[in-house]
Write a protein that holds these residues in place. Structure first.
Motif, PDB file in Angstrom:
ATOM      1  N   MET A 229      37.817  -9.764  48.393  1.00  0.00           N
ATOM      2  CA  MET A 229      38.776 -10.838  48.626  1.00  0.00           C
ATOM      3  C   MET A 229      38.169 -11.958  49.456  1.00  0.00           C
ATOM      4  SD  MET A 229      41.447  -9.796  47.010  1.00  0.00           S
ATOM      5  CE  MET A 229      42.712 -10.919  47.626  1.00  0.00           C
ATOM      6  N   GLU A 230      37.279 -11.602  50.378  1.00  0.00           N
ATOM      7  CA  GLU A 230      36.659 -12.586  51.253  1.00  0.00           C
ATOM      8  C   GLU A 230      35.319 -13.041  50.680  1.00  0.00           C
ATOM      9  OE1 GLU A 230      36.329 -11.122  55.180  1.00  0.00           O
ATOM     10  OE2 GLU A 230      38.479 -10.708  55.407  1.00  0.00           O
ATOM     11  N   GLU A 231      35.101 -14.347  50.710  1.00  0.00           N
ATOM     12  CA  GLU A 231      33.862 -14.905  50.172  1.00  0.00           C
ATOM     13  C   GLU A 231      32.646 -14.436  50.959  1.00  0.00           C
ATOM     14  OE1 GLU A 231      31.243 -16.739  47.774  1.00  0.00           O
ATOM     15  OE2 GLU A 231      33.393 -16.450  47.429  1.00  0.00           O
ATOM     16  N   SER A 232      32.797 -14.234  52.267  1.00  0.00           N
ATOM     17  CA  SER A 232      31.666 -13.798  53.090  1.00  0.00           C
ATOM     18  C   SER A 232      31.190 -12.408  52.681  1.00  0.00           C
ATOM     19  CB  SER A 232      32.056 -13.801  54.565  1.00  0.00           C
ATOM     20  OG  SER A 232      33.170 -12.936  54.793  1.00  0.00           O
ATOM     21  N   ALA A 233      32.127 -11.506  52.373  1.00  0.00           N
ATOM     22  CA  ALA A 233      31.759 -10.154  51.943  1.00  0.00           C
ATOM     23  C   ALA A 233      31.086 -10.184  50.575  1.00  0.00           C
ATOM     24  CB  ALA A 233      32.991  -9.264  51.910  1.00  0.00           C
ATOM     25  N   ALA A 234      31.611 -11.045  49.685  1.00  0.00           N
ATOM     26  CA  ALA A 234      31.001 -11.169  48.361  1.00  0.00           C
ATOM     27  C   ALA A 234      29.590 -11.726  48.461  1.00  0.00           C
ATOM     28  CB  ALA A 234      31.862 -12.067  47.487  1.00  0.00           C
ATOM     29  N   MET A 235      29.384 -12.712  49.338  1.00  0.00           N
ATOM     30  CA  MET A 235      28.067 -13.305  49.504  1.00  0.00           C
ATOM     31  C   MET A 235      27.092 -12.298  50.116  1.00  0.00           C
ATOM     32  SD  MET A 235      27.083 -16.866  51.418  1.00  0.00           S
ATOM     33  CE  MET A 235      28.217 -17.734  50.300  1.00  0.00           C
ATOM     34  N   GLU A 236      27.580 -11.479  51.036  1.00  0.00           N
ATOM     35  CA  GLU A 236      26.719 -10.464  51.643  1.00  0.00           C
ATOM     36  C   GLU A 236      26.234  -9.461  50.611  1.00  0.00           C
ATOM     37  OE1 GLU A 236      26.824  -7.300  55.418  1.00  0.00           O
ATOM     38  OE2 GLU A 236      28.670  -8.273  54.715  1.00  0.00           O
ATOM     39  N   MET A 237      27.129  -9.055  49.706  1.00  0.00           N
ATOM     40  CA  MET A 237      26.747  -8.131  48.645  1.00  0.00           C
ATOM     41  C   MET A 237      25.741  -8.780  47.688  1.00  0.00           C
ATOM     42  SD  MET A 237      26.851  -5.211  47.137  1.00  0.00           S
ATOM     43  CE  MET A 237      28.220  -4.284  47.846  1.00  0.00           C
ATOM     44  N   ARG A 238      25.988 -10.035  47.314  1.00  0.00           N
ATOM     45  CA  ARG A 238      25.041 -10.728  46.420  1.00  0.00           C
ATOM     46  C   ARG A 238      23.658 -10.819  47.048  1.00  0.00           C
ATOM     47  NH1 ARG A 238      29.424 -14.349  45.582  1.00  0.00           N
ATOM     48  NH2 ARG A 238      30.379 -14.075  43.518  1.00  0.00           N
ATOM     49  N   HIS A 239      23.610 -11.189  48.327  1.00  0.00           N
ATOM     50  CA  HIS A 239      22.318 -11.328  49.002  1.00  0.00           C
ATOM     51  C   HIS A 239      21.599  -9.981  49.103  1.00  0.00           C
ATOM     52  CE1 HIS A 239      23.473 -15.350  51.137  1.00  0.00           C
ATOM     53  NE2 HIS A 239      23.265 -15.481  49.826  1.00  0.00           N
ATOM     54  N   ALA A 240      22.352  -8.912  49.351  1.00  0.00           N
ATOM     55  CA  ALA A 240      21.734  -7.593  49.434  1.00  0.00           C
ATOM     56  C   ALA A 240      21.126  -7.183  48.094  1.00  0.00           C
ATOM     57  CB  ALA A 240      22.769  -6.560  49.887  1.00  0.00           C
ATOM     58  N   ILE A 241      21.861  -7.447  47.004  1.00  0.00           N
ATOM     59  CA  ILE A 241      21.351  -7.124  45.671  1.00  0.00           C
ATOM     60  C   ILE A 241      20.118  -7.964  45.353  1.00  0.00           C
ATOM     61  CG2 ILE A 241      21.877  -7.177  43.203  1.00  0.00           C
ATOM     62  CD1 ILE A 241      24.789  -6.562  43.915  1.00  0.00           C
ATOM     63  N   GLU A 242      20.173  -9.258  45.684  1.00  0.00           N
ATOM     64  CA  GLU A 242      19.046 -10.144  45.397  1.00  0.00           C
ATOM     65  C   GLU A 242      17.806  -9.743  46.187  1.00  0.00           C
ATOM     66  OE1 GLU A 242      20.583 -13.982  46.239  1.00  0.00           O
ATOM     67  OE2 GLU A 242      21.829 -14.084  44.424  1.00  0.00           O
ATOM     68  N   ARG A 243      17.984  -9.343  47.454  1.00  0.00           N
ATOM     69  CA  ARG A 243      16.836  -8.918  48.263  1.00  0.00           C
ATOM     70  C   ARG A 243      16.165  -7.685  47.666  1.00  0.00           C
ATOM     71  NH1 ARG A 243      20.266 -10.136  52.660  1.00  0.00           N
ATOM     72  NH2 ARG A 243      20.845  -7.923  52.829  1.00  0.00           N
ATOM     73  N   GLU A 244      16.979  -6.713  47.274  1.00  0.00           N
ATOM     74  CA  GLU A 244      16.411  -5.499  46.688  1.00  0.00           C
ATOM     75  C   GLU A 244      15.809  -5.789  45.314  1.00  0.00           C
ATOM     76  OE1 GLU A 244      15.545  -1.275  46.612  1.00  0.00           O
ATOM     77  OE2 GLU A 244      15.682  -2.911  48.057  1.00  0.00           O
ATOM     78  N   GLU A 245      16.419  -6.681  44.570  1.00  0.00           N
ATOM     79  CA  GLU A 245      15.887  -7.062  43.258  1.00  0.00           C
ATOM     80  C   GLU A 245      14.503  -7.696  43.402  1.00  0.00           C
ATOM     81  OE1 GLU A 245      18.452  -9.693  41.175  1.00  0.00           O
ATOM     82  OE2 GLU A 245      17.499  -9.356  39.235  1.00  0.00           O
ATOM     83  N   LEU A 246      14.358  -8.586  44.372  1.00  0.00           N
ATOM     84  CA  LEU A 246      13.064  -9.223  44.606  1.00  0.00           C
ATOM     85  C   LEU A 246      12.028  -8.228  45.105  1.00  0.00           C
ATOM     86  CD1 LEU A 246      14.215 -12.603  46.220  1.00  0.00           C
ATOM     87  CD2 LEU A 246      13.189 -12.277  43.952  1.00  0.00           C
ATOM     88  N   ARG A 247      12.464  -7.302  45.952  1.00  0.00           N
ATOM     89  CA  ARG A 247      11.533  -6.290  46.464  1.00  0.00           C
ATOM     90  C   ARG A 247      11.019  -5.397  45.336  1.00  0.00           C
ATOM     91  NH1 ARG A 247      10.757  -1.305  48.154  1.00  0.00           N
ATOM     92  NH2 ARG A 247      12.695  -0.574  47.211  1.00  0.00           N
ATOM     93  N   LEU A 248      11.919  -4.971  44.452  1.00  0.00           N
ATOM     94  CA  LEU A 248      11.515  -4.134  43.329  1.00  0.00           C
ATOM     95  C   LEU A 248      10.630  -4.901  42.350  1.00  0.00           C
ATOM     96  CD1 LEU A 248      14.845  -2.217  42.618  1.00  0.00           C
ATOM     97  CD2 LEU A 248      12.844  -1.412  43.875  1.00  0.00           C
ATOM     98  N   LEU A 249      10.894  -6.200  42.200  1.00  0.00           N
ATOM     99  CA  LEU A 249      10.037  -7.023  41.345  1.00  0.00           C
ATOM    100  C   LEU A 249       8.624  -7.078  41.906  1.00  0.00           C
ATOM    101  CD1 LEU A 249       9.634  -8.959  38.957  1.00  0.00           C
ATOM    102  CD2 LEU A 249      10.450 -10.822  40.439  1.00  0.00           C
ATOM    103  N   ALA A 250       8.496  -7.175  43.220  1.00  0.00           N
ATOM    104  CA  ALA A 250       7.170  -7.190  43.850  1.00  0.00           C
ATOM    105  C   ALA A 250       6.454  -5.860  43.624  1.00  0.00           C
ATOM    106  CB  ALA A 250       7.310  -7.481  45.342  1.00  0.00           C
ATOM    107  N   VAL A 251       7.190  -4.753  43.712  1.00  0.00           N
ATOM    108  CA  VAL A 251       6.605  -3.436  43.442  1.00  0.00           C
ATOM    109  C   VAL A 251       6.108  -3.369  42.002  1.00  0.00           C
ATOM    110  CG1 VAL A 251       7.108  -0.960  43.240  1.00  0.00           C
ATOM    111  CG2 VAL A 251       7.974  -2.260  45.200  1.00  0.00           C
ATOM    112  N   ALA A 252       6.918  -3.853  41.075  1.00  0.00           N
ATOM    113  CA  ALA A 252       6.555  -3.810  39.658  1.00  0.00           C
ATOM    114  C   ALA A 252       5.335  -4.678  39.366  1.00  0.00           C
ATOM    115  CB  ALA A 252       7.744  -4.249  38.808  1.00  0.00           C
ATOM    116  N   ARG A 253       5.301  -5.871  39.934  1.00  0.00           N
ATOM    117  CA  ARG A 253       4.170  -6.770  39.680  1.00  0.00           C
ATOM    118  C   ARG A 253       2.874  -6.189  40.249  1.00  0.00           C
ATOM    119  NH1 ARG A 253       5.165 -11.956  38.005  1.00  0.00           N
ATOM    120  NH2 ARG A 253       3.264 -12.689  39.035  1.00  0.00           N
ATOM    121  N   SER A 254       2.962  -5.575  41.413  1.00  0.00           N
ATOM    122  CA  SER A 254       1.777  -4.955  42.002  1.00  0.00           C
ATOM    123  C   SER A 254       1.271  -3.812  41.131  1.00  0.00           C
ATOM    124  CB  SER A 254       2.112  -4.439  43.407  1.00  0.00           C
ATOM    125  OG  SER A 254       1.015  -3.748  43.956  1.00  0.00           O
ATOM    126  N   GLU A 255       2.192  -2.979  40.620  1.00  0.00           N
ATOM    127  CA  GLU A 255       1.798  -1.878  39.752  1.00  0.00           C
ATOM    128  C   GLU A 255       1.244  -2.398  38.430  1.00  0.00           C
ATOM    129  OE1 GLU A 255       1.426   2.208  38.551  1.00  0.00           O
ATOM    130  OE2 GLU A 255       1.515   1.108  40.444  1.00  0.00           O
TER     131      GLU A 255
END
Length: 312
Positions: A229-255
């Motif tokens: 319901m709150e935009e701040s909570a939604a933004m926090e979830m989006r940022h958390a997903i994006e951070r992990e997505e970028l981290r996993l992309l770095a792992v994949a590119r290195s491999e």
């Protein structure tokens, strides 16, 4: 020549032929011997444990003889086995009940035994009376990446099909999400996720495995607005997903880079891979989709309960 000496001679012969260490050669030699013992019920093994008297066995030279486990001679298993190991095994299989069917897959008397139930495999180390779950691949003596979640060792995980990897990614994501207890920061950085992503990258299945993990560990990004319901909570979830997505992309590119640098040339056509652009939809050992599709498959099918030679 005693039976023990015959087995040592056979293990030495395997060691000379394969170049393996003695321990690995002994395991391979023992695994190659046919196990003709019939399947048995967990309840029958527990009955033996409850009624058989303690046996006197020759452990050889050990550093701390005062802490040696009490054992009994099991007619079912085919040798001496610690009482506490049977109880630990029963605890691990308690969900299946006393009528669960087991079989002896491997036995090296007074050393190790591998007992299998359904598709779960357990290593019993006699000297320490320990029971450890093993990779689900028959004849493999390695530990799984994560018990009950990623049930293969790294070697066999890397040879699993994209379908298996995607399924495991969902299971791992659910486990990580529950283990984090609602704390977003704790859902990222899983070392088991890194191992899974490296295996997926080798199969050209990075995107589907990453997405399955992220949806299970966090949520489907398309559902965020409807959930919060709150935009701040939604933004926090989006940022958390994006951070992990970028981290996993770095792992994949290195491999991906490591595999290409090691392979150097396409396995099918021989073209140099080191200067080609990354394409995570392709296995990194091939230059194009055509080469990848024409290559003989070496990954596990959806039913990985087939016998194959294991290097461990």
């Amino acid at each position: 020549m005693t039976q023990d000496k015959k087995r040592k001679v056979a293990a030495r012969a395997v060691q000379e032929a394969t170049g393996l260490r003695y321990t690995a050669a002994r395991r391979l030699e023992a695994a190659s011997r046919p196990m003709d013992r019939p399947p048995f019920l967990l309840g029958a093994l527990l009955a033996e444990c409850a009624t058989k008297p303690a046996a006197s066995v020759d452990w050889g030279e050990v550093l701390f003889p005062e802490v040696l486990p009490a054992v009994f001679e099991s007619e079912i298993v085919g040798g001496a086995i610690p009482y506490t190991s049977v109880l630990a095994l029963a605890g691990a299989l308690s969900a299946y009940g006393p009528n669960d069917e087991l079989r002896v897959e491997f036995l090296d008397p007074l050393d190790e035994a591998v007992v299998a139930s359904r598709r779960r495999r357990f290593l019993i180390t006699m000297l320490t009376a320990s029971v450890d779950e093993l990779c689900r691949k028959p004849r493999c003596h390695e530990r799984p990446v994560l018990n009950r979640v990623i049930e293969y060792c790294e070697y066999h995980l890397a040879r699993s099909s994209p379908q298996i990897l995607t399924s495991m990614a969902g299971d791992l994501g659910s486990f990580v999400g529950v283990d984090a207890a609602g704390v977003l920061e704790r859902r990222g950085g899983s070392p088991e996720a890194d191992i899974l992503i490296r295996a997926a990258t080798a199969q050209g299945a990075f995107s589907q495995v990453r997405d399955a993990f992220l949806r299970a560990a966090y949520m489907d990004p398309s559902d965020i607005d409807d959930t919060f319901m709150e935009e701040s909570a939604a933004m926090e979830m989006r940022h958390a997903i994006e951070r992990e997505e970028l981290r996993l992309l770095a792992v994949a590119r290195s491999e991906y880079r490591s595999i290409r640098n090691f392979a150097r040339a396409c396995r099918m056509c021989g073209q140099d891979l080191r200067w080609r652009l990354f394409d995570l939809k392709l296995p990194p050992e091939y230059c194009t989709a055509a080469c990848a599709q024409s290559a003989p498959t070496a990954v596990q099918a959806l039913d990985p309960w087939e016998i194959e030679e294991c290097p461990f």
